[in-house]
Design a protein around this motif. Structure first.
Motif, mmCIF file in Angstrom:
data_model
loop_
_atom_site.group_PDB
_atom_site.id
_atom_site.type_symbol
_atom_site.label_atom_id
_atom_site.label_comp_id
_atom_site.label_asym_id
_atom_site.label_seq_id
_atom_site.Cartn_x
_atom_site.Cartn_y
_atom_site.Cartn_z
ATOM 1 N N VAL A 90 0.854 -1.184 0.000
ATOM 2 C CA VAL A 90 0.000 0.000 0.000
ATOM 3 C C VAL A 90 0.889 1.233 0.000
ATOM 4 N N ASP A 91 0.567 2.195 -0.875
ATOM 5 C CA ASP A 91 1.330 3.437 -0.846
ATOM 6 C C ASP A 91 0.535 4.509 -0.094
ATOM 7 N N PRO A 92 1.192 5.542 0.402
ATOM 8 C CA PRO A 92 0.498 6.557 1.204
ATOM 9 C C PRO A 92 -0.681 7.216 0.486
ATOM 10 N N GLU A 93 -0.558 7.402 -0.817
ATOM 11 C CA GLU A 93 -1.654 8.027 -1.559
ATOM 12 C C GLU A 93 -2.885 7.119 -1.583
ATOM 13 N N GLU A 94 -2.675 5.815 -1.804
ATOM 14 C CA GLU A 94 -3.788 4.859 -1.765
ATOM 15 C C GLU A 94 -4.414 4.838 -0.375
ATOM 16 N N ALA A 95 -3.586 4.868 0.652
ATOM 17 C CA ALA A 95 -4.090 4.840 2.024
ATOM 18 C C ALA A 95 -4.921 6.079 2.330
ATOM 19 N N PHE A 96 -4.506 7.210 1.808
ATOM 20 C CA PHE A 96 -5.242 8.462 1.988
ATOM 21 C C PHE A 96 -6.634 8.339 1.378
ATOM 22 N N VAL A 97 -6.696 7.859 0.146
ATOM 23 C CA VAL A 97 -7.983 7.676 -0.530
ATOM 24 C C VAL A 97 -8.834 6.661 0.223
ATOM 25 N N ALA A 98 -8.222 5.553 0.644
ATOM 26 C CA ALA A 98 -8.954 4.517 1.370
ATOM 27 C C ALA A 98 -9.481 5.052 2.707
ATOM 28 N N ALA A 99 -8.708 5.869 3.396
ATOM 29 C CA ALA A 99 -9.153 6.422 4.680
ATOM 30 C C ALA A 99 -10.381 7.306 4.488
ATOM 31 N N ILE A 100 -10.373 8.130 3.461
ATOM 32 C CA ILE A 100 -11.529 8.988 3.181
ATOM 33 C C ILE A 100 -12.745 8.133 2.833
ATOM 34 N N ALA A 101 -12.561 7.160 1.937
ATOM 35 C CA ALA A 101 -13.677 6.315 1.504
ATOM 36 C C ALA A 101 -14.221 5.484 2.659
ATOM 37 N N SER A 102 -13.340 4.945 3.482
ATOM 38 C CA SER A 102 -13.750 4.124 4.621
ATOM 39 C C SER A 102 -14.535 4.956 5.636
ATOM 40 N N CYS A 103 -14.041 6.129 5.955
ATOM 41 C CA CYS A 103 -14.714 7.012 6.904
ATOM 42 C C CYS A 103 -16.108 7.370 6.398
ATOM 43 N N HIS A 104 -16.211 7.727 5.123
ATOM 44 C CA HIS A 104 -17.510 8.072 4.530
ATOM 45 C C HIS A 104 -18.462 6.880 4.623
ATOM 46 N N MET A 105 -17.974 5.693 4.261
ATOM 47 C CA MET A 105 -18.813 4.497 4.299
ATOM 48 C C MET A 105 -19.314 4.218 5.718
ATOM 49 N N LEU A 106 -18.438 4.289 6.697
ATOM 50 C CA LEU A 106 -18.831 3.990 8.068
ATOM 51 C C LEU A 106 -19.922 4.934 8.556
ATOM 52 N N TRP A 107 -19.800 6.212 8.212
ATOM 53 C CA TRP A 107 -20.850 7.165 8.575
ATOM 54 C C TRP A 107 -22.132 6.885 7.797
ATOM 55 N N PHE A 108 -22.016 6.580 6.517
ATOM 56 C CA PHE A 108 -23.203 6.278 5.709
ATOM 57 C C PHE A 108 -23.960 5.104 6.317
ATOM 58 N N LEU A 109 -23.242 4.030 6.650
ATOM 59 C CA LEU A 109 -23.890 2.852 7.230
ATOM 60 C C LEU A 109 -24.586 3.201 8.545
ATOM 61 N N SER A 110 -23.922 3.962 9.382
ATOM 62 C CA SER A 110 -24.501 4.356 10.666
ATOM 63 C C SER A 110 -25.777 5.168 10.474
ATOM 64 N N LEU A 111 -25.720 6.130 9.575
ATOM 65 C CA LEU A 111 -26.878 6.998 9.330
ATOM 66 C C LEU A 111 -28.031 6.229 8.681
ATOM 67 N N ALA A 112 -27.704 5.307 7.780
ATOM 68 C CA ALA A 112 -28.746 4.480 7.154
ATOM 69 C C ALA A 112 -29.433 3.630 8.215
ATOM 70 N N ALA A 113 -28.655 3.031 9.111
ATOM 71 C CA ALA A 113 -29.222 2.207 10.183
ATOM 72 C C ALA A 113 -30.132 3.040 11.085
#
Length: 156
Positions: free
Chosen positions: A55-78
């Motif tokens: 994993v390179d830092p740029e990929e990790a940056f993108v993954a961190a943003i996407a993961s954070c968004h997903m976790l909030w989306f799931l919480s709000l949907a629930a």
């Protein structure tokens, strides 16, 4: 307030150093025990001094943003009583020059493909969940990179 840490570990081994001919492969170690192989992107540092399988830092940056968004989306949907069956986001980050000799990831596009149990909620409800998730995402609130959400249709 909370704190979050990671240990970044690298060793030179028997390679040269001053000549720049050393591996940049290293490890990210997290407090829960996960260890991730990391390296600069081969687009930044050519092989054999980088490792494309890590994993390179740029990929990790993108993954961190996407993961954070997903976790909030799931919480709000629930919270709304919506049941999400699956969520797949093929997020993309764009690196661009921001000044002479300086680059940054200037945009991250999230492209979530979400399947709900039962009927698909109205588009306005899903868009509202994305807006609320973006507003609450700790990572999105921490960066100046433009973040766009472009939901994708679920293939049935």
């Amino acid at each position: 307030m909370s704190t979050h840490g990671a240990t970044i570990a690298w060793q030179r081994g028997d390679a040269g150093f001053a000549d720049g001919r050393y591996s940049r492969r290293h490890e990210w170690r997290f407090d829960g025990g996960a260890i991730v192989a990391a390296s600069p992107s081969p687009q930044v540092v050519p092989a054999p001094w980088s490792d494309a399988s890590a994993v390179d830092p740029e990929e990790a940056f993108v993954a961190a943003i996407a993961s954070c968004h997903m976790l909030w989306f799931l919480s709000l949907a629930a919270e709304r009583g919506l049941v999400v069956e699956s969520y797949v986001d093929e997020a993309i980050g764009t690196m661009a020059r921001i000044a002479a000799g300086r680059q940054a990831i200037t945009e991250v596009v999230l492209r979530p493909r979400i399947a709900f149990a039962g009927a698909m909620p109205e588009a306005a409800i899903v868009a509202g969940l994305h807006d609320a998730a973006h507003e609450r995402c700790f990572i999105a609130n921490s960066v100046k990179t433009a973040i766009k959400v472009e939901p994708r249709a679920v293939e049935g």
